[in-house]
Design an enzyme around this catalytic site. Structure first.
Site, PDB file in Angstrom:
ATOM      1  N   ASP A  58     -12.600 -16.711   9.176  1.00  0.00           N
ATOM      2  CA  ASP A  58     -11.255 -16.350   8.752  1.00  0.00           C
ATOM      3  C   ASP A  58     -10.399 -16.188  10.004  1.00  0.00           C
ATOM      4  O   ASP A  58     -10.443 -15.147  10.663  1.00  0.00           O
ATOM      5  CB  ASP A  58     -11.347 -15.051   7.932  1.00  0.00           C
ATOM      6  CG  ASP A  58      -9.980 -14.533   7.497  1.00  0.00           C
ATOM      7  OD1 ASP A  58      -8.963 -15.040   8.002  1.00  0.00           O
ATOM      8  OD2 ASP A  58      -9.954 -13.606   6.666  1.00  0.00           O
ATOM      9  N   TYR A 100     -11.732  -7.534   7.178  1.00  0.00           N
ATOM     10  CA  TYR A 100     -10.625  -7.621   6.226  1.00  0.00           C
ATOM     11  C   TYR A 100     -10.362  -9.093   5.929  1.00  0.00           C
ATOM     12  O   TYR A 100     -10.205  -9.890   6.850  1.00  0.00           O
ATOM     13  CB  TYR A 100      -9.345  -6.965   6.780  1.00  0.00           C
ATOM     14  CG  TYR A 100      -8.193  -7.149   5.820  1.00  0.00           C
ATOM     15  CD1 TYR A 100      -8.099  -6.375   4.663  1.00  0.00           C
ATOM     16  CD2 TYR A 100      -7.232  -8.141   6.023  1.00  0.00           C
ATOM     17  CE1 TYR A 100      -7.077  -6.579   3.752  1.00  0.00           C
ATOM     18  CE2 TYR A 100      -6.200  -8.337   5.114  1.00  0.00           C
ATOM     19  CZ  TYR A 100      -6.129  -7.557   3.983  1.00  0.00           C
ATOM     20  OH  TYR A 100      -5.129  -7.760   3.073  1.00  0.00           O
ATOM     21  N   LYS A 112      -0.939 -16.842   8.210  1.00  0.00           N
ATOM     22  CA  LYS A 112      -0.064 -16.034   9.046  1.00  0.00           C
ATOM     23  C   LYS A 112       0.815 -16.846  10.021  1.00  0.00           C
ATOM     24  O   LYS A 112       1.906 -17.225   9.647  1.00  0.00           O
ATOM     25  CB  LYS A 112      -0.870 -14.949   9.754  1.00  0.00           C
ATOM     26  CG  LYS A 112      -1.312 -13.874   8.750  1.00  0.00           C
ATOM     27  CD  LYS A 112      -1.682 -12.553   9.406  1.00  0.00           C
ATOM     28  CE  LYS A 112      -1.708 -11.440   8.385  1.00  0.00           C
ATOM     29  NZ  LYS A 112      -3.029 -11.036   7.920  1.00  0.00           N
ATOM     30  N   TYR A 146       0.818  -1.222   0.000  1.00  0.00           N
ATOM     31  CA  TYR A 146       0.000   0.000   0.000  1.00  0.00           C
ATOM     32  C   TYR A 146       0.853   1.273   0.000  1.00  0.00           C
ATOM     33  O   TYR A 146       0.714   2.114   0.881  1.00  0.00           O
ATOM     34  CB  TYR A 146      -0.929   0.021   1.220  1.00  0.00           C
ATOM     35  CG  TYR A 146      -1.881  -1.138   1.243  1.00  0.00           C
ATOM     36  CD1 TYR A 146      -3.003  -1.141   0.410  1.00  0.00           C
ATOM     37  CD2 TYR A 146      -1.659  -2.232   2.053  1.00  0.00           C
ATOM     38  CE1 TYR A 146      -3.873  -2.220   0.400  1.00  0.00           C
ATOM     39  CE2 TYR A 146      -2.528  -3.313   2.050  1.00  0.00           C
ATOM     40  CZ  TYR A 146      -3.633  -3.293   1.222  1.00  0.00           C
ATOM     41  OH  TYR A 146      -4.476  -4.348   1.218  1.00  0.00           O
TER      42      TYR A 146
END
Ligand SMILES: *Cc1c(COP(=O)(O)O)cnc(C)c1O
Length: 427
Positions: free
Chosen positions: A248, A143, A277, A15
């Site tokens: 998630d 997200y 992760k 980003y």
């Protein structure tokens, strides 16, 4: 051109604007909680390199397992071939997850595991004769990753919907669960947020394949901790409407919230879970999508029959070896005690920040500590501060937050909380 000049000119970071990429630190080495710059400056990685490095960087047991795997078989395709590391990792994951979840699809990143989960849901619904169920529902503030379909279920305001208007498929959003983790629950569905979900499913439920949620902790969407009873309510509503529940757990899995998985706070099991992760202890990229037998068999009996996905690096043996070693560490260390000690210490050391001007709130869940400011925090200020305080923080939106490795010592953690508080004062 110096290395940093080359980086600024040629390499994209997450980003960032290639015209004005902002400063970066040149990191040469990592060990335990420490990152070392090429000029020798050391900083504690209070971000666990984005939730991943739960046992610390370059953990000897994980590094050794990877070296051993490297000398035997770093990679092989998974189509038509299999290997012991994948089988062993599969056994371990099934042992850890709720008993309903026992069919595993390995992939290479969190976003891909979300794509796979969404695809599984649609394929399952097709197999049941529900080919009109092609849409997804979720809550605001979520997200789920940066790939196309994952992006479409991220928060429609803070996510990328505005920017990609007309390109992203439209999904259904209800307000984020309004009752926080530590607030009192009420069964009044007008107040607890479940009424909005029920209304959506009643009007449009027959077009919806699945609901996707981050259980209990909304990470990148605002570090908000919501009440687990909301998840139980969502599970019941999914059952009532023939809709699959996808959780998630990419950020929350493997102990971060004080339970092994965040869904354990609610005592429910989803139809599909995404892991990523911290799966490899932050040593190499890997993710998994795990579903139940009924969903897997449903897909198997569909017209297509096959699950329509197959990444090149699926079940990469090197990543599987790292994951097995990381799960070993989780078993051998008393992670639950580590995480609750971190929580208690952060609670004491962050609470004073509440009195500071500009601070809206502080909150802690497991090994996640947040100072929420009233205004957006400029990450460049934190960046400049890091070499001075010796703590690497990367604030997001209005939040100065940390999620340190579980192995952090009390002295090191005090440095982290002090750096957070002084950053809150600076802003
Ligand atoms: C990080 C994250 C993802 C995306 O994972 P990547 O490995 O970056 O693709 C998805 N969902 C949640 C909750 C995450 O925190």
């Amino acid at each position: 051109m110096t290395p940093l000049e080359f980086d600024a000119r040629h390499l994209w970071h997450p980003y960032t604007n290639i015209m004005d990429p902002g400063p970066v630190h040149l990191i040469a080495q990592s060990e335990g909680v420490w990152l070392t710059r090429d000029d020798g400056v050391r900083m504690i990685d209070a971000m666990s390199s984005w939730w991943c490095v739960i046992h610390g960087h370059r953990h000897p047991a994980i590094a050794d397992a990877m070296k051993a795997q490297l000398s035997q078989m770093p990679h092989t395709m998974f189509g038509g071939l299999t290997h012991e590391p994948a089988i062993e990792l599969g056994r371990r994951l099934i042992e850890l997850l709720p008993k309903e979840l026992n069919r595993i699809f390995f992939s290479d990143s969190g976003s891909v595991s979300v794509e796979v989960a969404l695809k599984m849901a649609v394929q399952y619904q097709m197999a049941r004769g529900n080919s009109q169920r092609t849409e997804f529902a979720t809550v605001r503030g979520g997200y789920h990753g940066d790939t196309w379909k994952a992006m479409s279920v991220c928060d429609p305001v803070n996510g990328m919907h505005g920017f990609f208007r007309g390109v992203l498929s439209i999904q259904h959003f209800v307000p984020r669960p309004p009752i926080a983790f530590d607030q009192d629950w009420t069964d009044d569905t007008r107040l607890n947020g479940l009424g909005a979900l029920e209304a959506l499913l009643e009007s449009k439920g027959d077009r919806i394949a699945a609901i996707i949620l981050e259980p209990v902790v909304q990470g990148a969407g605002g570090m908000f901790f919501y009440h687990p009873a909301w998840l139980r309510g969502a599970r019941d509503l999914c059952n009532a409407h023939g809709i699959l529940l996808i959780l998630d757990e990419i950020a929350t899995g493997f102990g971060r919230t004080g339970e092994l998985f965040a869904m354990d706070h609610a005592g429910i099991a989803p139809d599909i879970v995404c892991l990523g992760k911290a799966l490899t202890g932050g040593h190499i990229t890997m993710a998994a999508t795990v579903t139940s037998e009924p969903v897997a068999l449903g897909i198997g009996q569909s017209k297509a029959g096959v699950m329509m996905h197959g990444p090149t690096y699926m079940a990469n043996p090197l990543a599987c070896a790292a994951a097995i070693a990381s799960l070993d560490q989780l078993k051998q260390r008393s992670w639950r005690k580590d995480v609750s000690n971190i929580a208690n210490q952060m609670d004491q050391e962050l609470a004073p920040a509440r009195e500071l001007p500009g601070v809206a709130n502080t909150r802690i869940l497991g090994a996640i500590g947040v100072i929420e400011m009233e205004k957006r925090v400029d990450p460049a200020i934190a960046h400049r501060f890091a070499p001075e305080t010796g703590v690497w923080l990367r604030p997001h939106a209005r939040n100065i937050y940390c999620m340190p490795p579980y192995i952090i010592s009390p002295e090191e953690l005090s440095c982290v909380t002090a750096a957070m508080v002084s950053l809150a004062k600076e802003i």
